[in-house]
Motif scaffolding. Structure first.
Motif, short mmCIF file in Angstrom:
data_model
loop_
_atom_site.label_atom_id
_atom_site.label_comp_id
_atom_site.label_asym_id
_atom_site.label_seq_id
_atom_site.Cartn_x
_atom_site.Cartn_y
_atom_site.Cartn_z
N HIS A 439 83.49 62.83 -44.83
CA HIS A 439 82.39 62.41 -45.60
C HIS A 439 82.95 62.01 -47.19
CE1 HIS A 439 78.21 63.17 -47.04
NE2 HIS A 439 78.79 63.55 -47.88
N PRO A 440 82.05 60.97 -47.60
CA PRO A 440 81.07 60.18 -47.10
C PRO A 440 81.59 59.06 -46.44
CG PRO A 440 81.16 60.11 -49.55
CD PRO A 440 82.46 60.80 -49.10
N THR A 441 81.35 58.85 -45.17
CA THR A 441 81.67 57.34 -44.61
C THR A 441 80.61 56.88 -43.86
OG1 THR A 441 82.37 58.62 -42.55
CG2 THR A 441 84.21 58.13 -44.38
N ALA A 442 80.41 55.78 -43.49
CA ALA A 442 79.56 55.48 -42.53
C ALA A 442 79.69 55.93 -40.96
CB ALA A 442 79.36 53.94 -42.43
N THR A 443 81.02 55.82 -40.64
CA THR A 443 81.65 56.36 -39.32
C THR A 443 81.11 57.82 -39.03
OG1 THR A 443 83.37 55.23 -39.97
CG2 THR A 443 83.35 55.95 -37.71
N GLU A 444 80.76 58.91 -40.00
CA GLU A 444 80.55 60.00 -39.86
C GLU A 444 79.40 60.24 -39.08
OE1 GLU A 444 79.11 62.72 -43.06
OE2 GLU A 444 79.36 60.95 -44.48
N GLU A 445 78.36 59.25 -38.96
CA GLU A 445 77.09 59.29 -38.00
C GLU A 445 77.63 59.25 -36.55
OE1 GLU A 445 74.42 58.89 -40.08
OE2 GLU A 445 73.29 59.13 -38.39
N LEU A 446 78.88 58.73 -36.46
CA LEU A 446 79.17 58.73 -34.90
C LEU A 446 79.23 60.15 -34.29
CD1 LEU A 446 81.76 55.95 -34.73
CD2 LEU A 446 79.52 56.03 -33.69
N VAL A 447 79.89 61.06 -35.35
CA VAL A 447 79.87 62.53 -34.78
C VAL A 447 78.76 63.43 -35.29
CG1 VAL A 447 82.46 62.12 -34.73
CG2 VAL A 447 81.29 63.20 -36.88
N THR A 448 77.71 62.84 -35.70
CA THR A 448 76.74 63.74 -36.40
C THR A 448 75.44 63.35 -35.66
OG1 THR A 448 76.53 62.28 -38.35
CG2 THR A 448 77.75 64.20 -38.49
N MET A 449 75.21 62.71 -34.66
CA MET A 449 74.07 62.15 -34.01
C MET A 449 73.80 63.17 -32.66
SD MET A 449 73.84 58.13 -33.70
CE MET A 449 75.52 57.86 -32.91
N TYR A 450 73.47 64.42 -33.30
CA TYR A 450 73.37 65.64 -32.06
C TYR A 450 72.42 65.41 -31.30
CZ TYR A 450 76.51 67.45 -35.71
OH TYR A 450 77.38 67.67 -36.67
N ALA A 451 71.03 64.97 -31.49
CA ALA A 451 70.08 64.86 -30.17
C ALA A 451 70.07 63.45 -30.01
CB ALA A 451 68.89 65.25 -30.96
N PRO A 452 69.73 63.20 -28.58
CA PRO A 452 69.73 61.99 -28.18
C PRO A 452 68.18 61.12 -28.69
CG PRO A 452 69.58 63.34 -26.25
CD PRO A 452 69.90 64.00 -27.62
N SER A 453 68.38 59.93 -29.12
CA SER A 453 67.36 59.16 -29.58
C SER A 453 66.25 58.97 -28.18
CB SER A 453 67.66 58.00 -30.12
OG SER A 453 68.46 57.98 -31.04
N TYR A 454 66.93 58.70 -27.01
CA TYR A 454 66.06 58.82 -25.93
C TYR A 454 66.89 58.82 -24.73
CZ TYR A 454 67.51 53.85 -26.38
OH TYR A 454 68.35 52.42 -26.50
N ARG A 455 66.24 58.95 -23.54
CA ARG A 455 67.02 58.97 -22.37
C ARG A 455 66.60 58.11 -21.42
NH1 ARG A 455 69.09 64.37 -22.16
NH2 ARG A 455 68.07 65.76 -23.81
N LEU A 456 67.31 57.72 -20.63
CA LEU A 456 66.95 56.80 -19.34
C LEU A 456 67.41 57.56 -18.05
CD1 LEU A 456 68.57 53.30 -20.53
CD2 LEU A 456 66.29 54.06 -20.69
N LYS A 457 66.44 57.42 -17.27
CA LYS A 457 66.42 57.77 -15.85
C LYS A 457 66.45 56.43 -14.82
CE LYS A 457 65.75 62.73 -15.62
NZ LYS A 457 65.08 63.71 -15.79
N ASN A 458 67.42 56.43 -14.25
CA ASN A 458 67.08 55.26 -13.01
C ASN A 458 66.75 53.73 -13.89
OD1 ASN A 458 67.99 56.86 -11.00
ND2 ASN A 458 65.75 57.50 -10.97
N GLY A 459 67.12 53.75 -15.10
CA GLY A 459 67.03 52.63 -15.98
C GLY A 459 65.57 52.54 -16.61
N GLU A 460 64.76 53.59 -16.54
CA GLU A 460 63.49 53.83 -17.26
C GLU A 460 63.56 54.88 -18.11
OE1 GLU A 460 60.90 51.85 -16.61
OE2 GLU A 460 62.16 50.90 -14.88
N ARG A 461 63.04 54.53 -19.59
CA ARG A 461 63.13 55.73 -20.37
C ARG A 461 62.14 56.74 -19.87
NH1 ARG A 461 63.24 54.24 -26.73
NH2 ARG A 461 64.30 52.37 -26.83
N ALA A 462 63.04 58.11 -20.04
CA ALA A 462 62.37 59.12 -19.51
C ALA A 462 61.39 59.84 -20.66
CB ALA A 462 63.40 60.35 -19.09
#
Ligand code: FAD
Length: 462
Positions: A439-462
């Protein structure tokens, strides 16, 4: 010692050929390497290296503007294209010298000539007409821009080769193509103040990359003033009396510009190489067909790098050369590993990527978690620049492995190199989560995205 003049004859002094020749000579083999243009090949002479120098040059206008937000008031600015070309040429000359020196020091024989195969184990050097024999032949002749001679006016257009040596910077340019070379040059010319139009026949630039990177980059480029025309293609180029070019497109656009650049793919340099004299198999594009060990169908002939049309990148050609040496001269059969190749697009902002784009991952895995962050980079706060960084991780829900990492933002290429190590090591999302942020870097975002933004099941947004 064999009856041949050389143990190994390498055709092509580019990324792959030079590495193979240097290593084989270092092992005491009698090696010759022929180069018809300049040692260093596409990457050093008219590819990666001069391109990146141009990228740096083209970024200064934004640096000058951004400085004001940090209290710096930059005085008069003046850009000299001839000065840039001269500095670039000097650096390329230096690197070319290093390549030659490396070969000389290892004991390889340097031949400044085009080489062609004229029969079994036999080659001719065009410069002198001399004929030589070799126990093994390695073809590393690379590729060249596709000139599309069927397009009326194609002879009026330039390719990336000429873009490195233009006598003067054009005021306007139309670039046709949507791959990384077209996109990078559009950003370079735009950054240098050239009115730039990018014309691409597909629905979105950079086919094969993750869609979030593609759309966000295109939007960023448009904000910077690049005109991006998708689903269109140049049909005809003609020259007006004043020397300017008129490019007419399928959709009925007419662009009157100083230069038209074609970046519509590259063709393997296999024409007139004499492959047919010994029956080396090529595919429909002219690329040499090889097996997992870079062996052709002729037992003493090998090919690697761009001419094999596997993955056209410098580190890949070098890696294939090292595997060739292990296999053929160190009794250690080694297949090149083409999985999880980290790579970059030196656009502005850059793309850094490793692993699968979302659409490909969705076809391969039943369930995915997608982590997506879009934010304003810290530097843009005081500078007031309207820009976004985008980071995306794609995770296979079944085993939590990160199967794709994609970044759009400053220095994304540098980040891709490091995150490439993590993915190659098989890191899971849990490994990312338990890694402390820097911190503070842009890359820290890569290790702090704790919850998925969305999920895909069989190619469809769940
Ligand atoms: P090359 O490097 O092309 O070398 C082949 C050599 O063989 C050439 O020097 C040619 O003159 C010579 N030759 C051909 N025929 C003969 C013959 N018959 N006799 C003697 N010599 C012959 N890759 C990246 O990884 N990162 C980048 O950022 C990047 N940017 C690029 C930008 C541009 C504009 C271009 C065009 C390419 C870029 N590349 C990049 C791709 C990279 O340059 C190639 O993947 C790499 O150079 C391939 O190495 P190679 O050894 O297969 O062939």
């Amino acid at each position: 010692m064999s009856d041949y003049d050389f143990d190994l004859f390498v055709i092509g002094g580019g990324s792959g050929g030079v590495r193979a020749a240097r290593l084989a000579a270092g092992l005491g083999k009698r090696v010759a390497i022929a180069e018809e243009y300049r040692f260093g090949g596409t990457c050093v002479i008219r590819g990666c290296v001069p391109k990146k120098l141009f990228v740096y040059a083209s970024q200064f206008p934004e640096h000058f503007e951004d400085a004001a937000g940090y209290g710096w008031h930059v005085g008069e600015r003046r850009f000299s294209w001839p000065d840039l070309i001269a500095a670039k040429d000097k650096e390329i000359g230096r690197l070319e010298g290093l390549y030659r020196k490396g070969l000389e020091n290892a004991g390889a024989e340097i031949l400044e000539s085009r080489a062609e195969i004229i029969g079994p184990h036999r080659l001719r050097l065009n410069a002198s007409g001399q004929e030589v024999t070799a126990e093994k032949i390695l073809i590393a002749v690379g590729g060249a821009p596709n000139p599309h001679p069927e397009m009326p006016g194609s002879e009026l257009c330039i390719s990336s080769n000429e873009a490195f040596h233009l006598e003067e910077l054009p005021k306007s340019i139309a670039i046709t193509g949507g791959g990384y070379i077209a996109v990078e040059f559009a950003n370079i010319f735009n950054g240098l103040g050239v009115e730039t139009t990018l014309i691409y026949r597909g629905p979105e630039i950079l086919r094969g990359f993750d869609m979030d990177m593609r759309t966000n980059l295109r939007e960023a480029m448009e904000k910077k003033g690049i005109r991006v025309v998708c689903r269109d293609t140049i049909l005809d180029v003609s020259q007006a009396a004043d020397g300017r070019l008129k490019a007419e497109t399928k959709q009925g656009h007419v662009f009157n510009v100083d230069k038209v650049m074609m970046a519509l793919g590259r063709l393997p340099n296999t024409k007139s190489l004499g492959l047919e004299s010994i029956g080396v198999e090529t595919d429909a594009k002219g690329a040499i067909v090889v097996d997992d060990y870079s062996r052709t169908n002729v037992d003493y002939v090998y090919a690697l790098g761009d001419v094999t049309d596997r993955v056209q990148l410098t580190p890949v050609a070098i890696h294939e050369a090292m595997c060739f040496i292990e296999t053929e001269y160190k009794d250690n059969p080694t297949k090149p590993d083409h999985d999880l190749i980290a790579t970059a697009v030196f656009s502005q902002p850059e793309i850094g990527t490793v692993g699968l784009p979302e659409d490909v991952a969705a076809e391969r895995y039943d369930e995915l978690e997608v982590y997506l962050a879009k934010f304003r980079p810290m530097k843009a706060t005081l500078s007031g620049r309207d820009e976004k960084t985008v980071m995306k991780l794609i995770v296979n829900a079944a085993d939590r492995k990160v199967v794709g990492a994609h970044i759009l933002g400053h220095e994304a290429g540098e980040m891709a190199q490091l995150i490439g190590v993590a993915l190659k090591g098989g890191c899971t999302k849990d490994d990312f989560d338990r890694t402390m942020a820097v911190h503070p870097t842009a890359t820290e975002e890569l290790v702090t995205m704790y919850a998925p933004s969305y999920r895909l099941k069989n190619g469809e947004r769940a």
